[in-house]
Enzyme design. Structure first.
Site: not given
Length: 479
Positions: A121, A152, A186, A451
């Site tokens: 995810d 990531d 996560e 992110h």
């Protein structure tokens, strides 16, 4: 894995140099398959699997299916997509957790088992206007692959898959057992992680756990993450009135709640910027330091801003308590009125160094806040979540094997580094599998921008990470 299988199966010689022939054959196998590995990664990046309840679940399910097919392509036994239910929400509704993919290659007799963790995810994209490319179309530019999840943590998935592929293709398979655990929630906080571990404990049991969700020191220099800060959060606030009153009629004798909240927040740090809460003493010391100029660039600190705290910068980042205010409840300017606000709240995030007890830290911050006198205002406190800090025993044979593999793959000495952030589920792994050695590795670097907009992966380090993990698997199964 049998009941007698423990971390004692890791050979004491695991860190010894591999023969040049083994290293060369593994590296050549990685390079042969690298174009296909990168292509597969680009295909994974195209799937916008976000585990937040406010997003469509279909892409997340599609992402899990894609990972499951990759594992089946490795010849793994009994590849499954598994979920556990989240706790019921305020309405009583029970939602499924993110779909995790699990696949196993059993160990040969007397050989250890390695659990390879990553997550499929990803974070939401945020403001797409800040992206220079389509977030879900992987684009290669100047040796980096751009896209949401490229670093990531879909790169972590592909490191695991490509490492086992290279081990098999190079004919250096020593019978080490491999279990893939590719989580699907996560980035949403792993709400069912502990439940999942306990429900599937027997299948996930391992001697070594490799968590591929961290960062290297910098491009060209690998790192083994040996410490992660723990986490304590919660909400506190002040109450001064039973209800709001006109600021013109009553202003002066009564200070508003936002002003008193600001005064309360100011007590959390001393004049140097150190956390000023008793009972949060540092217990570990960093082996390396973080150059200030590098930190300023990595964190985009304005030139005029002085860094907070005293002592080595690495310790301030990894081993000392760090407290941030991450949100406040006060009226927004657009809807504010000429009233004295009766209540104001703030949410805090307190990071803890290795050896610090989250429960004790929660009590310490509550005691500190309630001991403050802010014009007699009522101070209230609401405890939030906690997560244990993590520290690796680098003398363990598996850790030494990982350090040796990193050095051979990159050709430079790896750094034993801390990470200022937290991966709370490492505490669950430690508690459910206390005999396993946990190794936190990764493919990110300070420029990866996980992110954030324009997330990217350095493809040279990606290649090295695959080689290093394949060398690790060869070492752990060696006689």
């Amino acid at each position: 894995m049998s009941e007698s299988s423990t971390s004692q199966q890791i050979p004491a010689t695991a860190a010894e140099p591999l023969s040049p022939q083994v290293h060369q054959s593994i590296a050549e196998a990685v390079d042969r398959q690298l174009p296909r590995t990168i292509q597969t990664l680009t295909e994974l990046v195209s799937i916008p699997g976000i585990a937040w309840d406010s997003f469509d679940r279909e892409p997340l399910e599609r992402s899990a299916q894609a990972v499951a097919e990759l594992l089946r392509g490795l010849g793994l036994q009994d590849v499954q997509i598994l979920t556990e239910d989240k706790p019921a929400d305020a309405t009583g509704e029970v939602r499924p957790g993110g779909p995790a993919v699990v696949g196993t290659r059993p160990a040969s007799p007397g050989k250890p088992t390695v659990l390879l963790y990553a997550h499929h995810d990803v974070q939401p994209t945020g403001d797409t206007a800040l992206w220079e490319t389509d977030p879900f179309t992987a684009v290669e530019k100047d040796g980096r692959l751009y896209g949401r999840g490229a670093a990531d943590d879909k790169a972590g998935i592909m490191v695991h898959i490509a490492a086992l592929q290279a081990l098999l293709a190079s004919e250096n398979d020593t019978g080490v057992g491999v279990t893939f655990f590719i989580e699907g929630e996560e980035e949403a906080g792993s709400p069912t992680f502990r439940t999942f571990l306990e429900a599937h404990r027997d299948r996930l049991q391992a001697d070594v756990i490799v968590v591929a969700d961290s960062s290297n020191w910098k491009v060209g220099v690998p790192a083994l993450t040996t410490s992660l800060r723990g986490l304590v959060d919660g909400v506190f606030g002040v109450r001064v009135l039973e209800h709001a009153v006109h600021s013109g009629m009553y202003g002066g004798p009564v200070l508003d709640a936002p002003t008193l909240l600001a005064r309360l927040i100011a007590t959390l740090h001393d004049d140097e910027g150190n956390v000023a809460i008793a009972g949060l003493e540092q217990t570990q010391t960093a082996a390396v330091d973080y150059p200030e100029q590098d930190f300023r660039v990595d964190a985009s600190v304005l030139e005029s801003v002085r860094l907070a705290g005293t002592g080595p910068l690495a310790d301030r980042l990894w081993n000392r308590a760090a407290l941030s205010i991450i949100g406040t409840d006060v009226p927004q300017i657009e809807v504010s009125s000429n009233t004295i606000q009766p209540v104001a709240r703030a949410k805090f995030s307190l990071r803890l160094g290795a050896g610090m007890d989250p429960a004790a830290a929660m009590k310490a911050i509550e005691s500190h806040l309630k001991a403050q006198d802010v014009f007699g205002a009522e101070v209230f406190f609401e405890a939030g979540e906690t997560g244990l800090p993590f520290h690796t025993d680098t003398d363990a044979p598996a850790a030494q094997a990982m350090l040796a593999s990193l050095q051979e793959a990159w050709g430079v000495e790896p750094v034993e580094t801390g990470i200022g952030g937290s991966i709370p589920f490492t505490a669950d792994l430690m508690e459910v599998f206390p005999e396993a050695t946990i190794l936190v590795t990764g493919v990110e670097d300070p420029d990866s921008r996980a992110h954030s907009a324009n997330e990217s992966l350095h493809l040279g380090d990606f290649r090295h990470a695959i080689v290093a993990e394949a060398l690790l698997l060869a070492r752990l199964g060696a006689e």
